[in-house]
Enzyme design. Structure first.
Site, PDB file in Angstrom:
ATOM      1  N   LYS A  71      -9.713   5.564 -11.106  1.00 25.56           N
ATOM      2  CA  LYS A  71      -8.469   5.692 -10.345  1.00 25.56           C
ATOM      3  C   LYS A  71      -7.898   4.304 -10.086  1.00 25.56           C
ATOM      4  O   LYS A  71      -8.613   3.393  -9.659  1.00 25.56           O
ATOM      5  CB  LYS A  71      -8.712   6.412  -9.020  1.00 25.56           C
ATOM      6  N   ARG A 115      -9.513  15.008  -1.923  1.00 28.22           N
ATOM      7  CA  ARG A 115     -10.919  14.630  -1.891  1.00 28.22           C
ATOM      8  C   ARG A 115     -11.310  13.998  -0.558  1.00 28.22           C
ATOM      9  O   ARG A 115     -12.456  14.102  -0.116  1.00 28.22           O
ATOM     10  CB  ARG A 115     -11.282  13.745  -3.068  1.00 28.22           C
ATOM     11  N   GLN A 143      -2.637  12.471   5.245  1.00 29.08           N
ATOM     12  CA  GLN A 143      -4.079  12.735   5.198  1.00 29.08           C
ATOM     13  C   GLN A 143      -4.505  13.795   6.204  1.00 29.08           C
ATOM     14  O   GLN A 143      -5.539  14.439   6.039  1.00 29.08           O
ATOM     15  CB  GLN A 143      -4.866  11.444   5.444  1.00 29.08           C
ATOM     16  N   ASP A 164      -0.200  11.600  17.564  1.00 29.94           N
ATOM     17  CA  ASP A 164       0.425  10.540  16.780  1.00 29.94           C
ATOM     18  C   ASP A 164       1.609  10.004  17.577  1.00 29.94           C
ATOM     19  O   ASP A 164       2.252  10.755  18.306  1.00 29.94           O
ATOM     20  CB  ASP A 164       0.897  11.082  15.426  1.00 29.94           C
ATOM     21  N   ALA A 224     -10.206   3.645   8.059  1.00 29.86           N
ATOM     22  CA  ALA A 224     -10.503   2.281   7.619  1.00 29.86           C
ATOM     23  C   ALA A 224     -10.872   2.272   6.139  1.00 29.86           C
ATOM     24  O   ALA A 224     -11.877   2.853   5.735  1.00 29.86           O
ATOM     25  CB  ALA A 224     -11.641   1.696   8.454  1.00 29.86           C
ATOM     26  N   ASP A 225     -10.047   1.606   5.349  1.00 29.70           N
ATOM     27  CA  ASP A 225     -10.328   1.483   3.923  1.00 29.70           C
ATOM     28  C   ASP A 225     -10.072   0.066   3.419  1.00 29.70           C
ATOM     29  O   ASP A 225      -9.940  -0.170   2.227  1.00 29.70           O
ATOM     30  CB  ASP A 225      -9.489   2.486   3.121  1.00 29.70           C
ATOM     31  N   LYS A 229      -9.655  -3.205   9.343  1.00 28.37           N
ATOM     32  CA  LYS A 229      -9.260  -1.934   9.962  1.00 28.37           C
ATOM     33  C   LYS A 229     -10.383  -1.431  10.875  1.00 28.37           C
ATOM     34  O   LYS A 229     -11.558  -1.570  10.560  1.00 28.37           O
ATOM     35  CB  LYS A 229      -8.924  -0.895   8.900  1.00 28.37           C
TER      36      LYS A 229
END
Length: 331
Positions: A71, A115, A143, A164, A224-225, A229
């Protein structure tokens, strides 16, 4: 031989969550057994564009099936305002491990959303209380939808609290699910008090206080990616039964990356990887457990497993657009 081009609607139509979840469980198990290869996620940082590229290759042998792919995904935070494009876009190349033929080129953005929800579902299945009926979601972006859809597949979710700062995003989420769940807007504290909590925000300063979490809440820390983060207070990470998806990725760019880099958190504070629980080498939730937390960075094996489900169903349903990508006359 032809390559199958699958657009976003094709991916969504063929990524059946009830099948993606066990496929991801198989992928975690294969990785734990050593039947998968997953080089570290590589980054190309582009500070002049406030963005980056990430490449995520993987191969896995799940026993009854094997798959490989890569990817290519980005995060460009200025895209919506400057280019009318999504912040995150991805392209998945799904290949036949036997001969490397590119079986499919498919939308990786929808694939990633699906996923990610399925990964949270696998973790929730092993770490949440068995009768979890309430789900809190912090972050009502794209997400959030698959968090609910995935988790509702494996727990009898009835009540959903979404929080949010973007009221319009919350309204859209509620409108989407109000016929199927008791869903309402709430504060971060109200969401955190639920049986299960999924956080899907890009923040770099913790926004979920330890004191707000329920006594037995299971947390899916999905936001967190990248390095820096951080959604949850360090106290939460130290108190929780802490499960990660992959040691190298989480210490670099997962929820634990900030306290890990500061020396607040150590290897002794990590209970184990999700794959160890999936294969039975470690127990999941136990009777005496309080808060549990899954630190998810998103793994390439998850993308490949999801692409496998999508491709197989797309072929069955005659979806997509076949085209000649490889000149098979060349030997």
């Amino acid at each position: 031989m032809e390559t199958l081009l699958l657009n976003p609607s094709d991916v969504v139509a063929n990524a059946r969550m009830a099948e993606v979840i066990p496929a991801l469980s198989d992928a975690f198990a294969a990785y734990e057994r050593g039947d998968a290869q997953m080089p570290a996620k590589s980054y190309i940082d582009l500070p002049r564009y406030d963005g980056d590229f990430r490449s995520m290759p993987a191969y896995l042998d799940a026993g009854e099936w094997e798959a490989a792919g890569i990817k290519w995904v980005n995060v460009h935070t200025d895209n919506p305002d400057e280019y009318d494009l999504p912040t995150v876009m991805g392209t998945m190349i799904y290949s036949d491990p036997r001969n490397a033929f590119p079986l499919s080129v498919m939308d990786g953005t929808s694939l990633t959303r699906i996923r990610t929800g399925a990964a949270a579902a696998v973790a929730t299945d092993h770490l949440a209380v068995a009768d979890a009926r309430s789900l809190g979601i912090v972050g009502a972006g794209v997400q959030s939808y698959t968090q609910l859809e995935g988790i509702a597949e494996i727990r009898p979710i009835e009540e959903v609290v979404v929080s949010d700062i973007d009221e319009a995003a919350v309204a859209r989420f509620i409108e989407r699910y109000e016929d199927d769940f008791d869903v309402r807007a709430g504060s971060i504290a109200e969401a955190a008090a639920c049986d299960v909590l999924s956080t899907v925000t890009p923040v770099e300063e913790p926004i979920v206080p330890r004191s707000a979490l329920g006594e037995h809440t299971h947390v899916n820390a999905m936001g967190a990616d990248a390095a820096g983060k951080h959604e949850h207070e360090d106290e939460t990470l130290l108190d929780a039964k802490l499960v990660i998806d992959d040691f190298s990725q989480t210490t670099h760019s997962g929820e634990i990356n900030v306290p890990w880099s500061a020396g607040v958190l150590s290897e002794d504070d990590i209970y184990g990887e999700l794959g160890e629980i999936v294969v039975g080498d470690r127990p999941g939730r136990e009777p005496g457990d309080g808060i549990t937390l899954f630190d998810s960075t998103g793994l390439a094996i998850q993308d490949v497993a999801t692409a496998h489900v999508v491709y197989e169903h797309a072929r069955e349903n005659d979806n997509g657009y076949p085209f000649e990508l490889v000149d098979t006359r060349i030997r």
